[in-house]
Design a protein around this motif. Structure first.
Motif, mmCIF file in Angstrom:
data_model
loop_
_atom_site.group_PDB
_atom_site.id
_atom_site.type_symbol
_atom_site.label_atom_id
_atom_site.label_comp_id
_atom_site.label_asym_id
_atom_site.label_seq_id
_atom_site.Cartn_x
_atom_site.Cartn_y
_atom_site.Cartn_z
ATOM 1 N N PHE A 1 0.821 -1.225 -0.075
ATOM 2 C CA PHE A 1 0.225 0.164 0.092
ATOM 3 C C PHE A 1 0.954 1.345 0.269
ATOM 4 O O PHE A 1 1.760 1.188 0.807
ATOM 5 C CB PHE A 1 -0.888 -0.048 1.196
ATOM 6 C CG PHE A 1 -1.744 1.085 1.232
ATOM 7 C CD1 PHE A 1 -3.007 1.042 0.661
ATOM 8 C CD2 PHE A 1 -1.682 2.136 2.189
ATOM 9 C CE1 PHE A 1 -4.027 2.022 0.654
ATOM 10 C CE2 PHE A 1 -2.697 3.100 2.222
ATOM 11 C CZ PHE A 1 -3.886 3.130 1.327
ATOM 12 N N VAL A 2 0.493 2.154 -0.921
ATOM 13 C CA VAL A 2 1.223 3.473 -0.732
ATOM 14 C C VAL A 2 0.134 4.677 -0.646
ATOM 15 O O VAL A 2 -0.603 4.780 -1.103
ATOM 16 C CB VAL A 2 1.823 3.806 -2.184
ATOM 17 C CG1 VAL A 2 2.438 5.215 -2.141
ATOM 18 C CG2 VAL A 2 2.948 2.805 -2.607
ATOM 19 N N ASN A 3 0.542 5.297 0.563
ATOM 20 C CA ASN A 3 -0.317 6.481 0.698
ATOM 21 C C ASN A 3 0.492 7.673 1.132
ATOM 22 O O ASN A 3 1.488 7.470 1.941
ATOM 23 C CB ASN A 3 -1.280 6.122 1.850
ATOM 24 C CG ASN A 3 -2.245 6.981 2.126
ATOM 25 O OD1 ASN A 3 -2.707 7.753 1.360
ATOM 26 N ND2 ASN A 3 -2.610 7.260 3.457
ATOM 27 N N TRP B 1 0.906 16.441 1.742
ATOM 28 C CA TRP B 1 1.965 16.394 0.843
ATOM 29 C C TRP B 1 1.791 15.814 -0.468
ATOM 30 O O TRP B 1 2.664 15.451 -1.196
ATOM 31 C CB TRP B 1 2.752 15.285 1.666
ATOM 32 C CG TRP B 1 3.347 15.905 2.816
ATOM 33 C CD1 TRP B 1 2.572 16.038 4.180
ATOM 34 C CD2 TRP B 1 4.666 16.939 2.931
ATOM 35 N NE1 TRP B 1 3.666 16.821 4.966
ATOM 36 C CE2 TRP B 1 4.879 17.353 4.340
ATOM 37 C CE3 TRP B 1 5.686 17.174 2.002
ATOM 38 C CZ2 TRP B 1 5.886 17.976 4.797
ATOM 39 C CZ3 TRP B 1 6.559 17.872 2.735
ATOM 40 C CH2 TRP B 1 6.815 18.438 3.930
ATOM 41 N N ARG B 2 0.636 15.669 -0.963
ATOM 42 C CA ARG B 2 0.413 15.147 -2.525
ATOM 43 C C ARG B 2 0.899 16.155 -3.472
ATOM 44 O O ARG B 2 0.770 17.291 -3.229
ATOM 45 C CB ARG B 2 -1.287 14.781 -2.591
ATOM 46 C CG ARG B 2 -1.378 13.482 -1.764
ATOM 47 C CD ARG B 2 -2.836 13.103 -1.916
ATOM 48 N NE ARG B 2 -3.109 12.112 -0.892
ATOM 49 C CZ ARG B 2 -4.229 11.691 -0.579
ATOM 50 N NH1 ARG B 2 -5.285 12.245 -0.856
ATOM 51 N NH2 ARG B 2 -4.438 10.633 0.402
ATOM 52 N N ARG B 3 0.983 15.562 -4.855
ATOM 53 C CA ARG B 3 1.073 16.180 -5.769
ATOM 54 C C ARG B 3 2.802 16.778 -5.945
ATOM 55 O O ARG B 3 3.021 17.822 -6.570
ATOM 56 C CB ARG B 3 0.204 17.516 -6.223
ATOM 57 C CG ARG B 3 -0.927 16.923 -6.044
ATOM 58 C CD ARG B 3 -2.138 16.881 -7.236
ATOM 59 N NE ARG B 3 -1.620 17.233 -8.491
ATOM 60 C CZ ARG B 3 -1.714 16.548 -9.717
ATOM 61 N NH1 ARG B 3 -1.988 15.298 -9.366
ATOM 62 N NH2 ARG B 3 -1.130 17.177 -10.740
ATOM 63 N N ARG B 4 3.605 16.074 -5.143
ATOM 64 C CA ARG B 4 5.049 16.536 -5.074
ATOM 65 C C ARG B 4 5.940 15.463 -5.422
ATOM 66 O O ARG B 4 7.204 15.584 -5.330
ATOM 67 C CB ARG B 4 5.385 16.825 -3.609
ATOM 68 C CG ARG B 4 4.506 17.912 -2.918
ATOM 69 C CD ARG B 4 5.029 18.248 -1.675
ATOM 70 N NE ARG B 4 3.925 19.366 -0.969
ATOM 71 C CZ ARG B 4 4.426 20.032 -0.114
ATOM 72 N NH1 ARG B 4 5.223 19.850 0.408
ATOM 73 N NH2 ARG B 4 3.375 20.681 0.359
ATOM 74 N N GLY B 5 5.292 14.081 -6.029
ATOM 75 C CA GLY B 5 6.183 13.112 -6.459
ATOM 76 C C GLY B 5 6.344 11.947 -5.514
ATOM 77 O O GLY B 5 7.412 11.236 -5.695
#
Length: 75
Positions: A3-5, A10-14
């Motif tokens: 699982f990756v979360n 912090w999203r949309r930063r790669g």
């Protein structure tokens, strides 16, 4: 990797893509030649950039109780 979360702040930063790429590299270095995954809507755009392609889609239905999960595979 199961699982990756990434925390919403912090999203949309790669970060998710970087974690997935690192796991794929480690798997390849260990001898793996194939990988498959299930993607959420939030992560779906990452995987084509890492070389994945859609081969089927799964729709999940959740009952009133969290442990009642029915899966309908379409493809």
């Amino acid at each position: 990797m199961f699982f990756v979360n990434t925390d919403p702040d912090w999203r949309r930063r790669g970060i998710g893509q970087g974690m997935t790429a690192a796991a794929l590299l480690a798997a390849r270095q260990s001898g793996a030649r194939r990988a498959c995954l299930d993607a959420s809507d939030a992560g779906r755009s990452i995987y084509p950039r890492l070389g994945f392609e859609t081969v089927s889609q799964t729709v999940r239905f959740f009952g009133r109780e969290r442990d009642q999960v029915l899966t309908d595979e379409r493809g």
